[in-house]
Design a protein around this motif. Structure first.
Motif, mmCIF file in Angstrom:
data_model
loop_
_atom_site.group_PDB
_atom_site.id
_atom_site.type_symbol
_atom_site.label_atom_id
_atom_site.label_comp_id
_atom_site.label_asym_id
_atom_site.label_seq_id
_atom_site.Cartn_x
_atom_site.Cartn_y
_atom_site.Cartn_z
ATOM 1 N N UNK A 157 0.842 -1.205 0.000
ATOM 2 C CA UNK A 157 0.000 0.000 0.000
ATOM 3 C C UNK A 157 0.873 1.250 0.000
ATOM 4 N N UNK A 158 0.583 2.149 -0.900
ATOM 5 C CA UNK A 158 1.328 3.400 -1.009
ATOM 6 C C UNK A 158 0.632 4.489 -0.205
ATOM 7 N N UNK A 159 1.427 5.424 0.313
ATOM 8 C CA UNK A 159 0.850 6.540 1.057
ATOM 9 C C UNK A 159 1.691 7.790 0.853
ATOM 10 N N UNK A 160 1.044 8.938 0.950
ATOM 11 C CA UNK A 160 1.695 10.240 0.850
ATOM 12 C C UNK A 160 1.361 11.044 2.100
ATOM 13 N N UNK A 161 2.254 11.969 2.451
ATOM 14 C CA UNK A 161 1.991 12.848 3.585
ATOM 15 C C UNK A 161 2.574 14.226 3.283
ATOM 16 N N UNK A 162 1.868 15.256 3.717
ATOM 17 C CA UNK A 162 2.365 16.618 3.583
ATOM 18 C C UNK A 162 3.414 16.883 4.659
ATOM 19 N N UNK A 257 -2.228 9.971 3.572
ATOM 20 C CA UNK A 257 -3.198 9.723 2.503
ATOM 21 C C UNK A 257 -2.829 8.408 1.836
ATOM 22 N N UNK A 258 -3.613 7.372 2.120
ATOM 23 C CA UNK A 258 -3.344 6.039 1.576
ATOM 24 C C UNK A 258 -4.106 5.892 0.266
ATOM 25 N N UNK A 259 -3.368 5.937 -0.823
ATOM 26 C CA UNK A 259 -3.960 5.988 -2.158
ATOM 27 C C UNK A 259 -3.594 4.700 -2.906
ATOM 28 N N UNK A 260 -4.505 3.756 -3.049
ATOM 29 C CA UNK A 260 -4.171 2.504 -3.738
ATOM 30 C C UNK A 260 -3.781 2.771 -5.194
ATOM 31 N N UNK A 274 6.362 16.809 0.045
ATOM 32 C CA UNK A 274 5.522 15.626 0.240
ATOM 33 C C UNK A 274 6.432 14.402 0.318
ATOM 34 N N UNK A 275 6.212 13.569 1.348
ATOM 35 C CA UNK A 275 6.994 12.358 1.542
ATOM 36 C C UNK A 275 6.130 11.141 1.212
ATOM 37 N N UNK A 276 6.772 10.039 0.813
ATOM 38 C CA UNK A 276 6.028 8.862 0.385
ATOM 39 C C UNK A 276 6.514 7.610 1.122
ATOM 40 N N UNK A 277 5.642 6.599 1.164
ATOM 41 C CA UNK A 277 5.970 5.341 1.836
ATOM 42 C C UNK A 277 5.238 4.193 1.153
ATOM 43 N N UNK A 278 5.544 2.982 1.608
ATOM 44 C CA UNK A 278 4.768 1.804 1.197
ATOM 45 C C UNK A 278 4.841 0.768 2.297
ATOM 46 N N UNK A 279 3.822 -0.080 2.355
ATOM 47 C CA UNK A 279 3.827 -1.188 3.303
ATOM 48 C C UNK A 279 4.525 -2.396 2.669
ATOM 49 N N UNK A 280 4.945 -3.342 3.509
ATOM 50 C CA UNK A 280 5.493 -4.606 3.005
ATOM 51 C C UNK A 280 4.413 -5.323 2.195
ATOM 52 N N UNK A 281 4.856 -6.219 1.315
ATOM 53 C CA UNK A 281 3.867 -6.875 0.454
ATOM 54 C C UNK A 281 4.228 -8.323 0.187
#
Length: 346
Positions: A157-162, A257-260, A274-281
């Protein structure tokens, strides 16, 4: 740019959807550049004409630079095209936004975000070619782009944050911890050492330059692996406490903001805000269905003025130049690998 997750849920104008005419124009531009025998790496904006789509790309660029710090373009039917055509399309569209810069020591101007079995414990490699989760971070460029070709069976899952919103929240709750992140953190370079530099760098997370905010968020794993260096001032206990608060806020439902991702999505993120992340998969058993994103790093000729501390990582930061990317003495010749299993750090 100090948005919170709920703001995006109420207003999805940051999504720019491709219609049938847009897609036709992209296909024609790809044929045009190929007919002119332009190698993908050599594509300039004029080699990939998008007269109709240019208006939509202009709006997307405004979102990235001046509005929310990111934008999506959605709807390219990626299963319709072969790998060369997809790569040509992605590079050509991105040339309407900025100038590509190398994103690893192998000189890759486009990279593949896909699990190829790289060990998460290898301190000389990054984590993008693993299935590990990635904490919120930023990359070494003005804008990072991702094009989604396939999603994972579970997770990823990808996510963005301000970064602006998180900074302001920290300032309101714990100004002492916010202030601690204005002091340099010790970050592992993971084997990508510019000429004359140490295998570590010292760089703050929060910076201002002539009234303009800039954030540089390193992966927590790179702060942790930097502990192996004994010849540098370590990240302080107060800074570790500040990083914990920073990441807790980033991961909270209020800010993240979790944006599929959907196949055919283009995501472009302004790394300074803006920073970005992802969960393990967990991937599909069928190798052809593996989670697969293509990544590009872009320099913006009209990008914001940067704090001098950024030069510790980027080397070149002057406005109006092609800046950022990986600049090291042993970097290989610039290339675009079509094979997604090509190691980024061979």
């Amino acid at each position: 740019m100090a948005w919170r997750a709920g703001d995006l849920a109420r207003d999805d104008s940051w999504i720019h959807r491709l219609d049938a005419e847009d897609i036709r124009e992209i296909e024609e531009a790809a044929r045009f550049s190929r007919t002119r025998q332009v190698d993908i790496l050599g594509i300039e904006k004029d080699d990939f004409p998008l007269p109709r789509l240019a208006t939509k790309i202009g709006m997307l660029r405004e979102d990235i630079m001046f509005r929310r710090g990111f934008a999506y373009m959605r709807g390219l039917p990626v299963t319709r095209y072969d790998r060369e055509t997809l790569t040509r399309m992605y590079f050509g569209i991105s040339r309407h936004l900025g100038d590509p810069v190398p994103q690893n020591r192998n000189g890759h101007m486009l990279g593949h975000v896909i699990d190829i079995g790289t060990s998460v414990d290898d301190v000389n490699k990054r984590l993008t070619q693993t299935k590990a989760g990635l904490e919120f971070h930023s990359d070494s460029c003005d804008v990072v782009g991702l094009m989604c070709l396939a999603t994972a069976m579970r997770g990823g899952e990808s996510a963005l944050v301000s970064g602006v919103a998180v900074h302001d929240e920290m300032m309101g709750r714990r100004p002492d911890l916010c202030r601690a992140l204005y002091e340099p953190l010790t970050v592992d370079r993971r084997g990508e050492v510019p000429e004359g530099k140490q295998p570590w760098m010292r760089i703050p997370l929060f910076m201002w330059q002539n009234g303009v905010f800039t954030g540089y968020a390193p992966l927590e794993a790179y702060l942790q692996s930097a502990r192996r260096f004994t010849d540098v001032q370590p990240t302080t206990d107060l800074q570790w406490q500040a990083m914990r608060m920073f990441l807790d806020l980033c991961n909270s439902d209020e800010f993240a903001a979790r944006i599929p991702f959907e196949p055919g999505d283009f995501q472009y993120v302004h790394n300074h805000v803006v920073f970005h992340s992802r969960t393990a998969f967990e991937d599909w058993p069928d190798a052809a269905r593996k989670r697969h994103l293509m990544r590009i790093w872009l320099s913006l000729p009209d990008g914001r003025e940067l704090h001098p501390s950024i030069a510790e990582r980027w080397i070149k930061i002057e406005r109006g130049t092609v800046r950022g990317g990986v600049n090291i003495p042993d970097r290989r010749a610039l290339t675009i690998p079509l094979d997604p299993t090509t190691p980024a750090f061979a």
